[in-house]
Design an enzyme around this catalytic site. Sequence first.
Site, PDB file in Angstrom:
ATOM      1  N   ASP A  21      -1.150  -6.216   0.824  1.00 57.99           N
ATOM      2  CA  ASP A  21      -0.598  -7.595   1.228  1.00 57.99           C
ATOM      3  C   ASP A  21      -0.828  -7.916   2.564  1.00 57.99           C
ATOM      4  O   ASP A  21      -1.159  -8.989   2.816  1.00 57.99           O
ATOM      5  CB  ASP A  21       0.893  -7.429   0.826  1.00 57.99           C
ATOM      6  CG  ASP A  21       1.658  -6.480   1.351  1.00 57.99           C
ATOM      7  OD1 ASP A  21       1.335  -5.658   2.196  1.00 57.99           O
ATOM      8  OD2 ASP A  21       2.863  -6.410   0.568  1.00 57.99           O
TER       9      ASP A  21
ATOM     10  N   GLY B  70       0.849  -1.174  -0.032  1.00 62.14           N
ATOM     11  CA  GLY B  70      -0.067  -0.139  -0.040  1.00 62.14           C
ATOM     12  C   GLY B  70       0.684   1.193   0.150  1.00 62.14           C
ATOM     13  O   GLY B  70       1.969   1.251  -0.345  1.00 62.14           O
TER      14      GLY B  70
END
Length: 348
Positions: free
Chosen positions: A179, A139
């Site tokens: 993730d 991110g």
Amino acid sequence: MALVLDLLRTAGAEGISRLELAERTGLTPQAVSKITARLRADGLAAEAGRRASTGGKPRTVLRLVPEAGHAVGLHLDRDELRAVLVDLTGAVAGERRIPLDLGAGPQAVVGAVAEQAGALTGELPGAASPLGIGVALPGPLDHIRGVLHRVTGFPEWDGFPLRDALARRLGVPVVVDKDTNAAALGLAVGGAGGAGESGSFAYLYLGTGLGAGLVIGGTVHRGARTGAGEFGHQVVQLDGPPCGCGNRGCVEALCLAAVARGEVDEAARVLGTAAGNLVALLDIDRVLLGGRTITAAPEAFVRGVTTVLDARARRAGERPVPVRITPDEVAEGAAQLVLGPLFGRADG
């Protein structure tokens, strides 16, 4: 239907009776019969034999049909792509792993991702299509719209609509998440986090970067803007070394620098200090460690983080928060982004 499907999944191959389904869901026996009849007609459920009852005739038990549906999970790391095809139980039915340069830009990466996802779905029998594709990558990003923000070290991704780009290429629904969130979801679904319906844990992922997936109250906590879990960019050393995010003295920069110098114990101590901040802030039940950098020296990281957290607990007069290693299964967690809603998980 989602409640029933989830109970069928957790029952495993032994199955569960309609009466037990009614008792556990609170649905009437008539409603359960209608739902299970529909699931059987759709090929999602099947009979699993009979079980002796305490009175009357033996009960027919039902089970989930794992191969009735599949999802693809993709983990886009900064230098590698791992793709898995999983069935309804989350068991891996196919896997691919290739080098990936996230800095090559959106178009090149989307092409590589579409090729690998297409190859996996081509392994499905007949002309079957997957239920969808879950994508997990560093991110920050917008989970709702599937749009990336300024990924640390890769500004060219800022504002790229990854979800829509992949959905157009592949013709199936796509879900995008960080993730660490995907990994935390997979752990929560599989019970590895030990959080249950009301517990909490933090999954700390140290690979080519550092982030956290947070499960609070049994569900993944993303925050209003998917900003929760940017764990690696908390500043723990004022005027420390520069980080790719633009700040100085971030945990990520300090940890990765220590690992690069071969000072794993120092990296673990820094990670433990940051984990202590997180435990104090959120009062979580346990800390889970994962990612290739940690799994390369698991004992050192568990020992280092545990030492810091135990010392903090003694000073506060609290019980120590347990620390342990978990498998690096981000891609499997990404597939749960697709499967979760099917089984009633709103955080999927």
